[in-house]
Design a protein around this motif. Structure first.
Motif, mmCIF file in Angstrom:
data_model
loop_
_atom_site.group_PDB
_atom_site.id
_atom_site.type_symbol
_atom_site.label_atom_id
_atom_site.label_comp_id
_atom_site.label_asym_id
_atom_site.label_seq_id
_atom_site.Cartn_x
_atom_site.Cartn_y
_atom_site.Cartn_z
ATOM 1 N N ARG A 1 0.981 -1.156 0.109
ATOM 2 C CA ARG A 1 0.008 -0.241 0.063
ATOM 3 C C ARG A 1 0.726 1.302 -0.137
ATOM 4 O O ARG A 1 0.384 2.316 -0.769
ATOM 5 N N LEU A 2 1.980 1.087 0.673
ATOM 6 C CA LEU A 2 2.873 2.411 0.688
ATOM 7 C C LEU A 2 3.546 2.435 -0.586
ATOM 8 O O LEU A 2 3.792 3.686 -0.931
ATOM 9 N N ASN A 3 4.123 1.634 -0.919
ATOM 10 C CA ASN A 3 5.204 1.648 -2.058
ATOM 11 C C ASN A 3 4.583 1.536 -3.515
ATOM 12 O O ASN A 3 5.041 1.820 -4.656
ATOM 13 N N PRO B 1 -1.641 2.102 -3.335
ATOM 14 C CA PRO B 1 -2.362 2.680 -2.043
ATOM 15 C C PRO B 1 -3.954 2.348 -2.170
ATOM 16 O O PRO B 1 -4.640 2.533 -1.091
ATOM 17 N N GLY B 2 -4.283 1.868 -3.394
ATOM 18 C CA GLY B 2 -5.842 1.480 -3.572
ATOM 19 C C GLY B 2 -6.004 0.308 -3.104
ATOM 20 O O GLY B 2 -7.042 -0.139 -2.959
#
Lengths: 564, 116
Positions: free
Chosen positions: B48-50, B53-54
């Motif tokens: 989600r971070l890299n 994020p969806g």
């Protein structure tokens, strides 16, 4: 975009942890219709459920004790800044709430003679802390309160709804708006009173206890709606935080309850005991106050005597294997799954972000400075001053939750007609629609900005502070809050769009973070959990509470002598 | 450097079900760096971070196995993502069966009366 969802109640409780659930029960039994909301799951999120052991209550079962002695210890730990009336309420109210929970099937651990077993946690002069085995105190309290709130027809529980703004009309609470997370539908709640039970801001720090949904929203919501916040610079760093080896399936606070039961020896990277260097006693017992222990560990690591991962060792190797098993029960299995064998190896620990002493300024009825807005639990500031005693967070949640529920119900009865009007709610609803429908891609995500602010808070607004770091942090957070927030990318999905939830977490969390940096900068002394390298001593001139308000988008500070 | 965060050196491949409707879903594979002891939830948070994020995942505590929100199918078995470990191979993640899918790995596991 989904249609608005419109709801109505007398009292809205924001946050479904220990304080929120108790507030809902108390408001309902004082005649109010209640909506109890959690952005995750009522009774399963937040900090209460993480609490493994100590809950302070002067029951006097294990040895003679009384609330006056509990108060003495609480005031002493608070380093001069406690609101004595709130601390008194906490200490006097605790036994009643503990007995009440017993009636709701919380099985407090008992000794062989059938009495409730109380243990002595650091900073307490008596064996005072009750608990539920094994390391299940918070989980047991939450299960009982979930059950209680579930059976009360006057309480409507809603999970996965996040409150984004309090609606204020003519200087009084008129309701609140938020988002239904699974559908992204805006939610409008008309009510007479709102109780904030949103916990603290551990999520804003890189290394933290496992409560990952506490992003300082209560501070943001309160400031934005015009209420006053107090002593927010005091954030407790929990000294015995797990550092290494990697451990999952257990809150990283686990070593403190283990130490309350078993002691444990603290060693630096060279294998030496070191507490004597900081005016404390070495050895296998555990009685160093949290703020002092955090300082000792930081200083030892800073002096180049840290463990391989940058902390210190905690060893139980001198304790008999059977004694370990008896004290830890099934928790031993969790350690084993993480390849941790306490008879063979020490673990590494380092302080982690844990608890917010300050919060919304309230009186003994838990009313904030904004009519109709109440606060309870960790988000209510004042009872714990500059440093909280181990074991005081749970009674605070229970006692203040109960008091807030009763006060808010009575306020709602006096102010039956909600002050709601659509015009006052409109700007808040428009913001929800704007952010949910934004669909910007290619720039940073809310998660990435959150990662930056967590690192920033950890590095510059942590347990040891100085003017240069605090200034830099404040400057950076202001830029995030005032411009970068509006440029973040939001994924386009309507269903369970966590980017939208994170965006609103940041909106309030950044305001909370800036408030901490600003307040810490203003307090030019070291006291309790607030330690300044550039002002290493407590200063009589700061024997005062710091009040913050938001005026024209700017954080404004004023000091007031304690008790004045 | 922050204490306790070594640079991950191993790589797991997470094959993740994506969609809002069981009939029309698809799998997407992500590579994620890890160290021994890291959880599947650690991997999902890193994705989600890299990467995306969806990606929809639900959890409220982090790796403490307290909130119980991160239940999903991991290689076909019902498990908590926060205590299942990452390995150097492909790990398949699906939403829980027998409950409504909301999106990706998020299912509606709430009590009926806690929803509208």
């Amino acid at each position: 975009m989904a249609d608005d969802i419109a709801l109505e109640s007398d009292v809205l409780v924001v946050g479904g942890g220990g304080a929120g659930m108790f507030a809902a029960v108390a408001a309902a039994r004082n005649g109010a219709r209640v909506i109890l909301i959690d952005k995750n799951v009522v009774g399963r999120g937040g900090a209460t459920i993480m609490a493994q052991m100590t809950c302070a209550s002067a029951l006097g079962e294990s040895e003679p004790d009384n609330p006056e002695l509990h108060l003495e210890d609480t005031l002493s730990a608070g380093r001069g800044l406690c609101n004595e009336k709130l601390a008194t309420l906490l200490c006097e109210g605790s036994p009643k709430r503990i007995r009440e929970l017993e009636g709701w099937k919380v099985n407090w651990a008992r000794s062989d003679d059938g009495k409730i077993n109380q243990v002595k946690a650091p900073g307490h002069s008596r064996k005072r802390c009750v608990y539920v085995d094994f390391l299940s105190t918070g989980a047991a309290i939450c299960a009982a309160l979930r059950n209680k709130t579930s059976r009360d027809a006057a309480i409507r529980r809603l999970s996965n709804v996040t409150i984004t703004d309090i609606v204020v009309r003519d200087g009084e609470v008129a309701g609140a708006v938020g988002i239904d997370v699974p559908t992204s539908a805006p939610v409008k709640i008309k009510c007479s009173a709102v109780i904030l039970c949103t916990g603290g801001m551990t999520k804003m720090f890189q290394r933290t206890t496992a409560s990952n949904n506490l992003a300082g929203e209560g501070v943001g919501l309160a400031l934005r709606s015009g209420a006053r916040v107090i002593d927010i610079e005091f954030l407790q760093f929990y000294p015995n935080g797990h550092l290494a080896p990697r451990m999952v399936g257990l809150d990283p606070t686990t070593w403190e309850p283990t130490r309350v039961k078993l002691g444990g020896r603290l060693l630096n990277g060279l294998g030496e005991e070191f507490l004597h260097r900081y005016g404390e006693e070495d050895g296998g017992s555990y009685d160093t106050a949290r703020d002092i222990l955090t300082t000792a560990i930081y200083k030892e690591v800073e002096a180049g005597r840290g463990s391989p991962h940058g902390g210190v060792y905690l060893s139980f190797q001198h304790i008999d294997e059977q004694k370990l098993k008896d004290a830890l029960g099934p928790v031993t299995e969790i350690f084993a799954r993480n390849n941790i064998n306490l008879t063979k190896q020490p673990v590494e620990i380092f302080p982690i972000a844990h608890y917010q002493m300050g919060g919304v300024e309230v009186g003994t009825d838990m009313a904030s400075t904004l009519p109709g807005l109440y606060a309870a639990g960790e988000i209510a500031g004042g009872a714990n001053g500059a440093n909280r005693l181990s074991g005081n967070a749970l009674p605070e949640a229970l006692v203040f939750g109960e008091r807030a529920g009763e006060s808010a119900a009575k306020y709602a009865a006096r102010n039956k007609a909600s002050r709601w009007d659509d015009k006052a709610a409109q700007p808040h609803l428009e913001l929800i629609r704007k952010v949910s429908g934004r669909n910007i891609s290619g720039t940073r995500s809310p998660g990435q900005l959150m990662a930056e602010v967590k690192a920033l808070m950890w590095g510059k607004v942590g347990a040891f502070r100085n003017a240069a770091d605090l200034e830099a942090a404040r400057h950076r957070i202001r830029a995030m809050r005032q411009s970068e927030l509006d440029e973040l990318s939001i994924a386009p999905e309507a269903d369970f769009n966590t980017s939208v939830v994170e965006w609103f977490e940041l909106r309030n969390g950044l305001l909370a973070a800036e408030a901490v940096a600003a307040a810490a900068l203003n307090r030019q002394e070291s006291r309790g959990a607030h330690q300044r390298d550039d002002f290493p001593k407590a200063d009589e001139r700061f024997l005062a509470n710091q009040r913050l308000t938001l005026e024209g988008g700017e954080i404004v500070s004023a000091f007031k002598r304690v008790g004045a | 450097m922050t204490p306790g965060s070594p640079t991950p050196t191993k790589t797991a491949r997470l094959r993740i079900w994506r969609g809002t409707d069981r009939e029309h879903g698809r799998y997407e594979e992500f590579s994620v760096a890890f160290e021994d002891g890291d959880s599947v939830l650690d991997g999902l948070v890193r994705i989600r971070l890299n990467d995306d994020p969806g990606l929809a995942v639900r959890f409220s505590c982090f790796n403490a196995n307290v909130c119980k929100e991160c239940t999903m199918l991991i290689d076909g078995n019902v498990e908590y993502a926060c205590i299942a470990k990452l390995h150097e191979r492909v790990i398949q993640l699906d939403p829980l069966p027998n409950v409504p899918v909301i999106r990706d790995l998020v299912t509606n596991t709430l009590a009926r009366k806690e929803r509208f």
